[in-house]
Design a protein around this motif. Structure first.
Motif, short mmCIF file in Angstrom:
data_model
loop_
_atom_site.label_atom_id
_atom_site.label_comp_id
_atom_site.label_asym_id
_atom_site.label_seq_id
_atom_site.Cartn_x
_atom_site.Cartn_y
_atom_site.Cartn_z
N VAL A 56 0.75 -1.16 0.12
CA VAL A 56 -0.10 0.00 0.05
C VAL A 56 0.86 1.40 -0.01
O VAL A 56 0.32 2.30 0.30
N VAL A 57 2.25 1.11 -0.46
CA VAL A 57 3.11 2.34 -0.42
C VAL A 57 2.51 3.27 -1.37
O VAL A 57 2.29 2.76 -2.46
N GLU A 58 2.33 4.52 -1.17
CA GLU A 58 1.79 5.56 -2.18
C GLU A 58 2.78 6.03 -3.06
O GLU A 58 4.02 6.17 -2.73
N LEU A 59 2.41 6.74 -4.11
CA LEU A 59 3.35 7.56 -5.03
C LEU A 59 3.47 9.32 -4.16
O LEU A 59 2.54 9.49 -3.52
N THR A 60 4.61 9.73 -4.41
CA THR A 60 4.78 11.15 -4.18
C THR A 60 4.14 11.95 -5.15
O THR A 60 3.70 11.33 -6.23
N ASP A 61 4.08 13.31 -4.78
CA ASP A 61 3.67 13.98 -5.98
C ASP A 61 4.32 14.04 -7.25
O ASP A 61 4.06 14.14 -8.28
N LEU A 62 5.91 13.86 -6.97
CA LEU A 62 6.70 13.58 -7.99
C LEU A 62 6.45 12.49 -8.92
O LEU A 62 6.26 12.30 -10.08
N GLY A 63 6.07 11.24 -7.97
CA GLY A 63 5.75 9.88 -8.79
C GLY A 63 4.40 10.19 -9.52
O GLY A 63 4.60 9.47 -10.62
N VAL A 64 3.65 10.81 -9.12
CA VAL A 64 2.45 11.29 -9.90
C VAL A 64 2.69 11.90 -11.10
O VAL A 64 2.51 11.63 -12.38
N ARG A 65 3.45 12.88 -10.97
CA ARG A 65 3.96 13.63 -12.45
C ARG A 65 4.87 12.61 -13.25
O ARG A 65 4.62 12.90 -14.37
N GLN A 66 5.83 12.02 -12.67
CA GLN A 66 6.50 11.00 -13.55
C GLN A 66 5.45 10.03 -14.15
O GLN A 66 5.72 9.63 -15.36
N SER A 67 4.55 9.56 -13.51
CA SER A 67 3.52 8.55 -14.15
C SER A 67 2.77 9.23 -15.48
O SER A 67 2.56 8.29 -16.56
N VAL A 68 2.53 10.52 -15.25
CA VAL A 68 1.82 11.05 -16.32
C VAL A 68 2.59 11.27 -17.50
O VAL A 68 2.16 10.98 -18.47
N ALA A 69 3.77 11.55 -17.25
CA ALA A 69 4.85 11.73 -18.35
C ALA A 69 5.09 10.35 -18.98
O ALA A 69 5.28 10.51 -20.10
N LEU A 70 4.93 9.36 -18.07
CA LEU A 70 5.17 7.95 -18.84
C LEU A 70 4.03 7.75 -19.68
O LEU A 70 4.20 7.31 -20.96
N GLY A 71 2.91 8.08 -19.27
CA GLY A 71 1.66 8.18 -20.19
C GLY A 71 1.92 8.80 -21.53
O GLY A 71 1.41 8.42 -22.80
N ARG A 72 2.38 9.91 -21.29
CA ARG A 72 2.64 10.66 -22.67
C ARG A 72 3.71 10.08 -23.42
O ARG A 72 3.66 10.21 -24.83
N TRP A 73 4.46 9.56 -23.07
CA TRP A 73 5.46 9.03 -23.78
C TRP A 73 4.95 7.81 -24.32
O TRP A 73 5.40 7.47 -25.79
N ALA A 74 4.37 6.94 -23.91
CA ALA A 74 3.52 5.81 -24.56
C ALA A 74 2.55 6.38 -25.64
O ALA A 74 2.50 5.72 -26.52
N ALA A 75 1.89 7.31 -25.33
CA ALA A 75 0.58 7.78 -26.22
C ALA A 75 1.63 8.21 -27.60
O ALA A 75 0.89 8.33 -28.45
N ALA A 76 2.90 8.78 -27.40
CA ALA A 76 3.59 9.19 -28.44
C ALA A 76 4.27 8.15 -29.29
O ALA A 76 4.87 8.29 -30.71
N LEU A 77 4.13 6.91 -28.91
CA LEU A 77 4.69 5.87 -29.75
C LEU A 77 3.92 5.46 -31.07
O LEU A 77 2.91 5.80 -31.10
N PRO A 78 4.86 5.08 -32.05
CA PRO A 78 4.24 4.79 -33.25
C PRO A 78 3.15 3.53 -33.20
O PRO A 78 3.33 2.75 -32.03
N ALA A 79 2.22 3.25 -33.94
CA ALA A 79 1.14 2.38 -33.65
C ALA A 79 1.72 1.26 -33.52
O ALA A 79 1.43 0.22 -32.71
N GLY A 80 2.74 0.84 -34.37
CA GLY A 80 3.33 -0.52 -34.22
C GLY A 80 4.12 -0.97 -33.15
O GLY A 80 4.93 -1.93 -33.08
N GLN A 81 4.39 0.15 -32.28
CA GLN A 81 5.29 0.04 -31.14
C GLN A 81 4.35 0.07 -29.63
O GLN A 81 4.96 -0.25 -28.55
N LEU A 82 3.09 0.49 -29.68
CA LEU A 82 2.45 0.60 -28.70
C LEU A 82 2.07 -0.82 -28.09
O LEU A 82 1.73 -2.03 -28.60
N PRO A 83 2.09 -0.89 -26.64
CA PRO A 83 1.88 -2.27 -25.86
C PRO A 83 0.32 -2.77 -26.15
O PRO A 83 -0.56 -1.86 -26.34
N GLU A 84 0.45 -3.92 -26.39
CA GLU A 84 -1.02 -4.49 -26.40
C GLU A 84 -1.53 -5.16 -25.24
O GLU A 84 -2.77 -5.21 -24.97
#
Length: 248
Positions: A56-84
């Protein structure tokens, strides 16, 4: 005290999201992401037994921002590289990391991967030494410190598990991936120890090479490591990629 989650090798996860993918071939890309910064990563010692529970250990505020940035990275991947498909650790900090990342994919109109929780992807369990800094272990438990220094991969703390124990359960996750004909591209959301042992298994690293990776630095919070499958083996594409992450 931290609790070790049960691991059921026969049922890799009971929670997840529906999958629209159908039989194709073995995965061609494998990504591994470490969760965003947690309160423990930030140096905050647990104040209560509940806070000391790794699940149950939580994310910090920085961890939240990092997770959002991760999502933006994934969203920018070419269609053929997106995780399924996403295989996620059962720990809250990992699940929350992907939840925030997935929201960015949804906002960008990107097709969402199906998601499963695999209980074998939890962090290395250190038993009675959980959340105790190495410097404190050296002072309070010199025999345990010496034992770990003598055998870093095989040492098992009281009530806990060794890195080689983690490798055994991660091997089961890789067996699952190898048997999956529905997904070409798999993303794992887990912990630095899991990513280290993925490198050991996928790249056939011996003890010396595994420890060399650890000495150079474990995967950072919300970093991405990737491998491409070629014939019957995997080739490392990049390790601990952090260019998408905020500095603060």
């Amino acid at each position: 005290m931290s609790k070790q989650p049960p691991a059921d090798p026969e049922i890799p996860g009971a929670t997840g999201s529906p999958c629209a993918y159908r039989d194709t071939a073995s995965p061609r890309l494998l990504y591994a992401v470490r969760h965003g910064q947690s309160t423990i990563n930030a140096g905050l010692r647990p104040a209560t037994p509940t806070e000391a529970d790794d699940m149950v250990v939580e994310l910090t505020d920085l961890g939240v921002r990092q997770s959002v940035a991760l999502g933006r990275w994934a969203a920018a991947l070419p269609a053929g590289q997106l995780p399924e498909i996403v295989l996620c650790s059962p720990y809250r900090r990992a699940a929350r990391t992907w939840q925030l990342a997935e929201a960015e994919l949804r906002a960008a109109g990107v097709a969402l991967p199906c998601r499963m929780t695999d209980p074998r992807l939890y962090d290395r369990f250190r038993g009675t030494l959980a959340h105790i800094p190495v410097s404190e272990v050296r002072e309070r438990y010199p025999e345990q410190y010496a034992a770990e220094q003598a055998d870093p991969l095989g040492y098992r703390p009281p009530g806990g598990e060794s890195f080689l124990d983690v490798a055994d359960r991660v091997r089961g996750v890789l067996d699952r991936i190898a048997a999956d004909t529905r997904h070409h591209r798999v993303l794992i959301v887990a912990h630095d120890a899991v990513i280290l042992l993925l490198r050991r298994l996928l790249e056939h690293l011996d003890d010396t090479a595994t420890l060399a990776v650890a000495d150079r630095g474990l995967a950072g919070n919300a970093s991405v490591t990737a491998w491409a499958r070629e014939a019957d083996d995997y080739r490392l594409l990049y390790y601990d990629h952090r260019e998408h992450l905020p500095r603060t």
